[in-house]
Design an enzyme around this catalytic site. Structure first.
Site, PDB file in Angstrom:
ATOM      1  N   ARG A  36       0.794  -1.226   0.108  1.00 50.93           N
ATOM      2  CA  ARG A  36      -0.139   0.258  -0.048  1.00 50.93           C
ATOM      3  C   ARG A  36       0.903   1.310   0.076  1.00 50.93           C
ATOM      4  O   ARG A  36       0.654   2.304  -0.611  1.00 50.93           O
ATOM      5  CB  ARG A  36      -0.922  -0.032   1.228  1.00 50.93           C
ATOM      6  CG  ARG A  36      -2.256  -1.015   1.071  1.00 50.93           C
ATOM      7  CD  ARG A  36      -2.785  -1.370   2.238  1.00 50.93           C
ATOM      8  NE  ARG A  36      -3.819  -2.233   2.244  1.00 50.93           N
ATOM      9  CZ  ARG A  36      -3.863  -3.390   2.015  1.00 50.93           C
ATOM     10  NH1 ARG A  36      -2.670  -4.308   1.587  1.00 50.93           N
ATOM     11  NH2 ARG A  36      -4.971  -4.314   1.943  1.00 50.93           N
ATOM     12  N   ASP A 331      -3.845 -15.450   6.942  1.00 52.50           N
ATOM     13  CA  ASP A 331      -2.385 -16.158   6.593  1.00 52.50           C
ATOM     14  C   ASP A 331      -1.661 -16.962   7.246  1.00 52.50           C
ATOM     15  O   ASP A 331      -0.702 -17.558   7.169  1.00 52.50           O
ATOM     16  CB  ASP A 331      -1.601 -14.805   6.006  1.00 52.50           C
ATOM     17  CG  ASP A 331      -2.179 -14.196   4.708  1.00 52.50           C
ATOM     18  OD1 ASP A 331      -2.661 -14.735   3.825  1.00 52.50           O
ATOM     19  OD2 ASP A 331      -2.198 -12.877   4.774  1.00 52.50           O
ATOM     20  N   ARG A 362      -4.192 -23.960   0.294  1.00 56.25           N
ATOM     21  CA  ARG A 362      -3.365 -24.191   1.367  1.00 56.25           C
ATOM     22  C   ARG A 362      -4.020 -25.314   2.313  1.00 56.25           C
ATOM     23  O   ARG A 362      -3.137 -25.950   2.825  1.00 56.25           O
ATOM     24  CB  ARG A 362      -3.262 -23.089   2.250  1.00 56.25           C
ATOM     25  CG  ARG A 362      -2.295 -22.079   1.605  1.00 56.25           C
ATOM     26  CD  ARG A 362      -1.922 -20.645   1.982  1.00 56.25           C
ATOM     27  NE  ARG A 362      -0.827 -19.943   1.490  1.00 56.25           N
ATOM     28  CZ  ARG A 362      -0.714 -18.670   1.767  1.00 56.25           C
ATOM     29  NH1 ARG A 362      -1.436 -18.093   2.594  1.00 56.25           N
ATOM     30  NH2 ARG A 362       0.359 -17.968   1.066  1.00 56.25           N
TER      31      ARG A 362
HETATM   32  C1  S3P Z   1      -3.927  -8.963   1.893  1.00 52.89           C
HETATM   33  C2  S3P Z   1      -5.307  -9.463   2.047  1.00 52.89           C
HETATM   34  C3  S3P Z   1      -5.640 -10.972   2.289  1.00 52.89           C
HETATM   35  C4  S3P Z   1      -4.246 -11.798   2.470  1.00 52.89           C
HETATM   36  C5  S3P Z   1      -3.258 -11.370   1.541  1.00 52.89           C
HETATM   37  C6  S3P Z   1      -2.858  -9.900   1.627  1.00 52.89           C
HETATM   38  C7  S3P Z   1      -3.879  -7.649   1.512  1.00 52.89           C
HETATM   39  O1  S3P Z   1      -6.360 -11.453   1.228  1.00 52.89           O
HETATM   40  O2  S3P Z   1      -4.743 -13.058   2.593  1.00 52.89           O
HETATM   41  O3  S3P Z   1      -2.183 -12.086   1.732  1.00 52.89           O
HETATM   42  O4  S3P Z   1      -2.724  -6.959   1.711  1.00 52.89           O
HETATM   43  O5  S3P Z   1      -5.117  -6.868   1.391  1.00 52.89           O
HETATM   44  P1  S3P Z   1      -8.073 -11.255   1.036  1.00 52.89           P
HETATM   45  O6  S3P Z   1      -8.265  -9.995   0.729  1.00 52.89           O
HETATM   46  O7  S3P Z   1      -8.144 -11.921  -0.243  1.00 52.89           O
HETATM   47  O8  S3P Z   1      -8.503 -12.099   1.947  1.00 52.89           O
END
Ligand code: S3P
Length: 444
Positions: A36, A331, A362
């Site tokens: 971000r 995660d 996973r």
């Molecule tokens: C993330 C959101 C999650 C996470 C990914 C990183 C992010 O995914 O599993 O590793 O940085 O917005 P989802 O938004 O698909 O749940």
């Protein structure tokens, strides 16, 4: 398989079990916040400095895509403050070539949101074989509700994805799953839409986007039950700022579990992000009876941060995970599956079907690999049942090119009754390039 082993022998790692883990460790910067910080600073006005940016493959994929659209980003390496010269909300150039998002779902999904409103410009996003099989319609569909032109293989679901930038209009969009990637893509597209956009989530996903967009000066309002209505009003330019990225709790999770299950361990993990939308693992460890101490809690650049000390617990209770807690620890499920093998009783994981569309499936991959070690695991459509108090055997394991699987199998191998080898262990570099050297350093 033997051929590829010979081609890249460094990816095969032998692990001798035994010993304990003792000492301090500083895990690298939070992956979600790192992506971000690059994406938002790219479309801000002026310079942004980023301290603690994760120097790993995924954020480097994001940086390379932005550079291909004309954004100047200083080199990303350990300990360096990264400087980004923002090009403004409409400044991203049409790239000369396809944008390669590598293994990173966050790069592809958030970039989609960032570029769909760049009128008249054409973009193609692609990635490695794993990313090309991950669903993108979940982002393309809501963006189309705002007037976006997004296409891809399988009726728009798979990369390569092509985009022709359009002037978008605001919309009210309910997301079917609590996904921060979907929410963030919509909010990024909303920055240049005509009229305001509201995202309504079924449950709270991680809120780094909301916190950071506000720090860049965006006009964002959070309302509704549990703050699940997020409204962005366009017309405000983002302004370059200073970002400090905390350590990633998703990387710290490997040490939190290892310290809890490996006898005589005592690990202090420094400078960890403790955003409440990410701390599900601490809730679970607390319920399991783990010895966890939160130290030096503080606020750094809009995110809660602290140090965590974990010491071995002789008797850990089994646990249940459901869809309520899932977004706060999504995660961390692979390493929690390892923990479940060593606690008392049977652990149940439900509400975890999102795990099937991560870098790998996973649920399936952890079951397949841990079964090689003799673990008793039963796979269900949306979760797993795992027997505790198991003795695992050494085995020839494979990360199947998934970073979090590689690290989870590394911790499981420490408690096996004989040596294991992990093929494609270098997958860890996607989020934690120094994982294996940190592991060696902590071993006693
Ligand atoms: C993330 C959101 C999650 C996470 C990914 C990183 C992010 O995914 O599993 O590793 O940085 O917005 P989802 O938004 O698909 O749940």
């Amino acid at each position: 398989m033997h051929l590829s082993l010979i081609e890249n022998p460094s990816s095969l790692r032998d692990i001798t079990p035994g010993g304990s883990l003792i000492g301090n460790v500083k895990v690298p910067g939070d992956k979600s916040i790192s992506h971000r910080s690059l994406l938002f600073s790219a479309v801000a006005e002026g310079e942004t400095t980023i301290e603690g940016l994760l120097p790993a493959e995924d954020p480097i994929s994001t940086a390379n895509c932005l550079k291909a659209m004309g954004v100047k980003i200083s080199p990303i390496s350990k300990g360096e403050i990264v400087k980004v010269q923002g090009v403004g909300l409409d400044g991203l150039n049409e790239p000369d070539d396809v944008l390669d998002c590598g293994n990173s779902g966050t790069t592809m999904r958030l970039l989609l949101g960032l570029i769909v409103g760049r009128e008249g410009r054409h973009f193609v996003l692609t990635g490695d074989n794993s990313l090309k099989s991950r669903p993108m319609k979940r982002v393309g569909h809501p963006l189309k509700m705002m007037g976006a032109h997004v296409n891809g293989r399988a009726k728009g679901d798979f990369a390569p994805i092509s985009i022709v930038g359009k002037q978008l209009h605001g919309a009210v969009i309910g997301t079917p799953v609590a996904s921060a990637q979907i929410k963030s893509a919509i909010l990024l597209a909303a920055l240049t839409a005509e009229g305001s956009t509201t995202v309504i989530e079924p449950a709270n996903s991680r809120d780094h986007t909301e916190r950071m967009l506000k720090a860049f000066g965006a006009n964002l309002e959070i309302s509704g039950e549990m703050g699940r209505h997020i409204t962005l009003k366009p017309g405000v330019k983002l302004k370059g700022t200073q970002i400090v990225v905390p350590g990633d709790i998703s990387s710290a999770a490997f040490w939190l579990i290892a310290g809890s299950i490996i006898p005589k361990s005592d690990i202090t993990i420094e400078n960890i992000g403790l955003n409440p939308t990410r701390t599900g693992i601490l809730e679970v460890l607390d319920n399991m009876g783990a010895n966890i101490q939160l130290l030096n809690k503080r606020e750094v650049a809009g995110e809660p941060v602290g140090d965590i000390r974990v010491t071995y617990s002789e008797q850990l209770k089994s646990f249940t995970l459901d869809n309520e807690i899932m977004p706060r620890l999504i995660d961390e499920v692979p390493i929690l599956i390892v923990a479940a093998c060593f606690c008392d009783g049977i652990s149940q994981i439900t509400g975890a079907s999102e795990l099937r569309i991560k870098e790998t499936d996973r649920l399936q991959v952890m079951t397949r690999q841990l079964k090689k070690m003799g673990a008793k695991i039963e796979e269900k459509a949306d979760g797993l049942t795992i027997n505790g108090s198991q003795s695992l055997h050494g085995a020839n394991l494979d990360s199947e090119s998934d970073h979090r699987i590689a690290m989870s199998l590394g911790i499981a191998s420490l408690l096996a009754d004989s040596n294991s080898s992990i093929f494609r262990s270098d997958a860890a570099s996607v989020s934690y390039p120094e994982f294996w050297s940190d592991l060696e350093r902590l071993r006693n």
